[in-house]
Design an enzyme around this catalytic site. Structure first.
Site, PDB file in Angstrom:
ATOM      1  CG  ASN A 100      -1.682  -1.316   1.306  1.00  0.00           C
ATOM      2  OD1 ASN A 100      -1.123  -2.316   1.742  1.00  0.00           O
ATOM      3  ND2 ASN A 100      -2.911  -1.328   0.869  1.00  0.00           N
ATOM      4  CG  HIS A 185      -7.450  -6.255   6.093  1.00  0.00           C
ATOM      5  ND1 HIS A 185      -6.909  -6.157   7.346  1.00  0.00           N
ATOM      6  CD2 HIS A 185      -8.421  -5.328   6.034  1.00  0.00           C
ATOM      7  CE1 HIS A 185      -7.531  -5.203   8.021  1.00  0.00           C
ATOM      8  NE2 HIS A 185      -8.456  -4.680   7.247  1.00  0.00           N
ATOM      9  CG  ASP A 310      -1.401  -3.748  11.368  1.00  0.00           C
ATOM     10  OD1 ASP A 310      -1.064  -3.702  10.174  1.00  0.00           O
ATOM     11  OD2 ASP A 310      -2.508  -3.374  11.774  1.00  0.00           O
ATOM     12  N   GLY A 329      -4.250   3.179  11.980  1.00  0.00           N
ATOM     13  CA  GLY A 329      -2.997   2.443  12.133  1.00  0.00           C
ATOM     14  C   GLY A 329      -2.081   3.016  13.190  1.00  0.00           C
TER      15      GLY A 329
END
Lengths: 428, 313
Positions: A100, A185, A310, A329
Site C-alpha cells: 500500500n 485482510h 502491523d 494504524g
C-alpha cells in the site's frame, strides 16, 4: 569481521527446539558456527574475547509479516533507513512490506525499484509483498507468476479485502497453480461501512459507527469454504474477534491455512480508546476484553500462528483530526517484542510460544530461511534483557512516525543488541 | 431534580462537551439559572449586560436553524459580541484542519466557542486546543447537551418534576445525539427511559445505558408521561435502514392511536426539524394541548443563556 563468542545466554530457537542456557559462535563470514549448551568457556580458546550474556536471552531475529514502509510515496512517514533502524531497536531483522504505497506495488517495474531501494537503504532483510489486485481496486488480479519471479514473497491488498467472491476463487486458483502465498485482510465492507471502532457500547457512547466482529467472520468463513476445494497457501493477516478464533480452531482440522494477529489486539481493548484517542484507530479495530482474552488463548494453544506489529507509520498531522477523519494504524515495530513479552510476564503465554510466533512460524509460512539459529545460517539474532523495565515515550521512538498505540505504557523487556549477518547493527 | 438550595456551587467543568461529564449539581445550576431567563425572554426589554465585553464565536460546520439562532440570540441578549461563522465558506473548504481553525480563532481571544460539527468528538478535540470555554452544539451522533437541558427544563416547566416520570424516546436512535444526551440526563434526574426504534435504528448495547428497549411502539409508549419523537436523519443514513417512509410512519410515526397508549396527559416533544407525516402526525405536532414543541424552542434560548453565562465565568 572477527569471530564472535557469546556464552551463558538463555537461548530460545523454536525452529531447532532449542531452549537452554548456552553460547553462540559467529564465524568471520557472519554465519552461525555453533550454538547451544555445548558452547561454553571450556571449548573456546582462552585468548579469544568472550561476551558473557548472564541473565540475557538470545532470540532469532524477529520476522514481522506485516509492516508498512513509506517507500515509495510516503517517505515523510517512513523510509527504508528509518524503518530498519526502528526494526533493529525492536530485534526485528526481517520484514514483509505491504504493497500500500504510492504507487501501489502491483507491477514488475515497481518491484525492481523497491528491491533496489530495500537493498541500498535497508539494513534488515526486506521481503516485499505485492498487491493481489491491480491498484488494490479488488477487480483484476496482478501477475502473480511474474511478480514472484522478481522476488515478491506473497500477495495481499494490505489494508483492503477482496470483496468479490468469484474474484477470490480465481485468485485462489491461480495461487494454487503458482504456489503463491495469499494474505487476506478479513473485512466485509458492506458490514463495516463507515465503521471506525468495534461495534458495541463504546461506539454507541462515542457516537461512532461500528465495525461488527461478524464483518471479519464472514470473510474468513467465505475464504475457508473456498479453500476446501482449492488448496492454496492462504494466510489470514489479522484477526480481532473471539468468534474468529473459534472458527479458525474448528476449521483447522479440515483445511490448511495460517493466521496472524496484531500485537495491538493482543494487548489493548476498545476501552483504551477512551476519549477519542485517534492513535488507537486501528484496522481491525480493538475489540472487547473478552475478544482480547480469546486472542491470547488462541496464541497460547497455537490456533494463531503469527504475531505481527502491523507497523503503520502515520505522521501526527494525520492523527490530529477528528476520529472520523484521522488515519488508521499505529507505529509499532520497535515495541513488538517488548509488548509481546508482557504476555509472558503476566503469565498468559509461554515465552517459547511467543518467540515461535515471532520467528519460526512466520518464516515457515513465508518459506524463508529466517527466524532460526541453525548452524550455517546467517547470524540474524537479538540479545534481550527480558526483565528490563522501561516506559514508552513517543519522542524516544526511532521510527519516523510517532503514532504509537502505547504511549506512556510501562513495559518489561528491552532489546540490548541486534545482529544481522553477524554484524551488530543495534546497541542500546 | 432541580432545586434552589444548591445555588452556591460552581460548575465542575470548564467546557460543556456532553451531559456525561456533568454532575447533578452542574445540571441543577444550569436549569436554575435558565429559569431566571424565561421571564426575561418574555418581557419587552430582553437585553442584559452580563456578558458585555465578552466574545462568543459560533462555529457551525453543519447546517442548523434553531440551535444556531438560539445560541446567537442567547449571546446577544446577554450583551456578548457574537460572531457566527459560516463554515461552508471558510478556510475549511480550502483544506484547513479543525485544529488549525481552532488555533486561528484562539488567537482572536474569544471567551467562548460554540461548535456544531458532523464528527463525533470534534468538540473534545477543539477543547484541547483553545484557551476559552467550548460549548457543544451537537457533535456527530454523540451528544447535544443543550438540547437535553432544554428538554429537561420544558418537562419541569410542565410537569414540575422529572423524577419518577416515564419518558419514551422514539425514532432514529442510532444517529441521534439528542437521544444520547437525553438518556444520560433523564437517567440522572430519575426518570424511567423507554427507547423505541426499529432494530435497524437501535444502537448496539443501548440497554447498557440503563434504558428499556422496545421495537413495538405501542408497548413502549405504555403509561408514558412524555413522548419524545426524533427526526429520521436521512442525511446520515448510508444504506437501506428502512423500507420506506410510508411503512415507517405506519409502525413508528406518532399518531393519535399510538399516543392513546401513553398517559392521557402525556406531552409530545420533538427537537426539530420535523418530518411531518413521517415520524409525527401533523395535527398532533400542532396540538396545543399535547405538543410542547414550540415551548422547547422558547426555553432553548433560556437554557443557552444560562450555559453561556455559567461557562463564561
Amino acid at each position: 569481521m572477527k569471530k564472535q563468542y557469546f556464552i551463558n545466554a538463555n537461548i530460545i530457537d523454536p525452529h531447532n527446539s532449542i531452549n537452554e542456557n548456552g553460547g553462540l559462535i559467529i564465524g568471520e563470514d557472519g554465519l552461525i558456527e555453533a550454538i547451544g549448551k555445548k558452547v561454553n568457556t571450556n571449548n573456546i580458546p582462552s585468548r579469544e574475547k568472550i561476551i558473557d550474556l548472564k541473565n540475557k536471552h538470545i532470540f532469532p531475529g524477529l520476522v514481522d509479516m506485516r509492516v508498512f514502509a513509506g517507500e515509495p510515496g510516503y517517505e515523510y512517514k517512513e523510509n527504508f533507513r528509518t524503518l530498519s533502524n526502528a526494526a533493529l531497536a525492536g530485534g526485528v531483522t526481517s520484514v514483509v512490506t505491504m504493497p500500500n504505497t504510492d504507487p501501489i506495488i502491483d507491477n514488475v517495474s515497481i518491484v525492481d525499484f523497491l528491491k533496489r531501494r530495500g537493498r541500498d537503504k535497508s539494513k534488515i532483510n526486506v521481503f516485499p509483498s505485492a498487491a493481489l489486485t491491480k491498484n488494490i481496486e479488488g477487480t483484476s488480479m496482478t501477475e502473480f507468476g511474474l511478480l514472484q519471479g522478481r522476488g515478491i514473497i506473497g500477495f495481499t491488498d494490505g489494508i483492503k479485502t477482496i470483496q468479490n467472491t468469484r474474484l477470490m476463487l480465481r485468485i485462489m486458483n491461480s495461487a494454487k497453480d503458482l504456489g503463491t502465498l495469499i494474505m487476506q485482510h478479513a473485512e466485509d465492507y458492506d458490514l463495516s461501512k463507515n465503521g471506525m471502532i468495534n461495534s458495541g457500547i463504546i461506539a454507541t457512547k462515542l457516537g461512532l459507527s461500528g465495525i461488527p466482529a461478524v464483518a471479519e467472520r464472514i470473510i474468513i468463513e467465505r475464504d475457508l469454504t473456498l479453500l476446501e476445494n482449492i488448496k492454496c497457501r492462504y494466510h489470514i493477516s489479522l484477526i480481532s474477534a473471539a468468534k474468529s478464533v473459534d472458527i479458525i480452531k474448528e476449521r483447522k482440522d479440515k483445511v490448511k491455512f495460517t493466521t496472524g494477529v496484531s500485537i495491538n489486539n493482543l494487548s489493548l481493548n476498545e476501552n483504551d480508546i477512551g476519549d477519542f484517542r485517534t492513535f488507537l484507530k486501528l484496522s481491525p479495530p480493538l475489540r472487547t476484553e473478552e475478544d482480547r482474552m480469546a486472542l491470547v488463548q488462541g496464541l497460547k494453544d497455537e490456533t494463531i500462528d503469527v504475531i505481527v506489529s502491523d507497523h503503520k507509520p502515520e505522521d501526527e498531522e494525520q492523527k490530529r483530526l477528528t476520529f472520523a477523519q484521522a488515519a488508521t494504524g499505529a507505529s509499532g515495530i520497535e515495541t513488538l517484542l517488548p509488548l509481546s513479552l508482557e504476555l509472558y510476564h503476566n503469565g498468559s503465554v509461554k515465552l517459547e510460544t511467543i518467540i515461535k510466533a515471532l520467528t519460526s512460524n512466520p518464516a515457515k509460512i513465508l518459506k524463508i530461511n529466517k527466524g532460526n539459529l541453525s548452524v550455517g545460517n546467517e547470524a540474524d539474532f537479538c540479545i534481550v534483557d527480558i526483565d528490563k523495565p522501561w516506559i514508552v515515550k513517543k519522542d524516544k521512538l526511532i521510527s519516523k512516525s510517532k503514532n504509537t498505540s502505547i504511549e506512556d505504557k510501562k513495559l518489561q523487556g528491552k532489546v540490548i543488541n541486534t545482529f544481522v549477518k553477524g554484524e551488530e547493527l543495534f546497541k542500546l | 431534580m432541580a432545586t434552589k438550595t444548591n445555588k452556591a456551587i460552581k460548575i465542575s467543568q470548564k467546557h460543556l462537551l456532553g451531559i456525561q461529564d456533568l454532575s447533578i449539581n452542574d445540571v441543577n445550576l444550569i436549569l436554575d439559572e435558565a429559569k431566571t431567563f424565561i421571564k426575561l425572554n418574555q418581557s419587552k426589554n430582553k437585553r442584559l449586560n452580563i456578558l458585555s465585553g465578552k466574545t462568543q464565536i459560533n462555529l457551525f460546520f453543519e447546517p442548523s436553524t434553531r440551535t444556531q439562532s438560539s445560541f446567537e440570540l442567547a449571546g446577544k441578549r446577554l450583551g456578548a459580541d457574537v460572531m457566527s461563522m459560516n463554515m461552508a465558506n471558510s478556510a475549511v473548504k480550502k483544506g484547513e484542519t479543525l485544529i488549525d481553525t481552532a488555533m486561528t480563532l484562539n488567537a482572536m481571544h474569544p471567551d467562548i466557542i460554540v461548535i456544531r460539527h458532523q464528527d463525533s468528538g470534534a468538540c473534545n478535540l477543539l477543547s484541547q486546543k483553545v484557551n476559552c470555554a467550548v460549548l457543544n452544539a451537537g457533535d456527530g451522533s454523540r451528544e447535544h447537551p443543550t438540547q437535553a437541558l432544554l428538554d429537561a427544563l420544558t418537562i419541569i416547566n410542565r410537569k414540575k418534576k422529572i423524577e419518577g416520570l416515564r419518558v419514551a424516546i422514539c425514532g432514529d436512535i442510532t444517529h441521534s445525539r439528542v437521544a444520547r444526551s437525553n438518556i444520560y440526563l433523564l437517567n440522572m434526574l430519575g426518570a424511567e427511559v423507554n427507547i423505541i426504534a426499529p432494530s435497524n435504528l437501535m444502537p448496539k448495547e443501548i440497554e447498557k445505558f440503563g434504558v428499556n428497549k422496545f421495537t413495538d411502539m405501542k408497548k413502549g409508549l405504555k403509561d408514558c408521561d412524555i413522548v419524545m419523537m426524533l427526526r429520521l436523519q436521512n442525511e446520515r443514513m448510508t444504506s437501506s435502514f428502512l423500507s420506506s417512509n410510508r411503512e415507517y410512519y405506519e409502525y413508528y410515526g406518532l399518531t393519535p392511536d399510538k399516543l392513546s397508549h401513553a398517559k392521557e396527559d402525556a406531552l409530545i416533544m420533538h427537537p426539530g426539524p420535523m418530518n411531518r407525516g413521517i415520524e409525527i402526525d401533523t395535527k398532533l405536532a400542532d396540538d396545543i394541548n399535547r405538543s410542547v414543541i414550540k415551548e422547547q424552542v422558547e426555553l432553548g434560548v433560556a437554557v443557552r443563556m444560562a450555559c453561556l453565562k455559567i461557562f463564561c465565568e
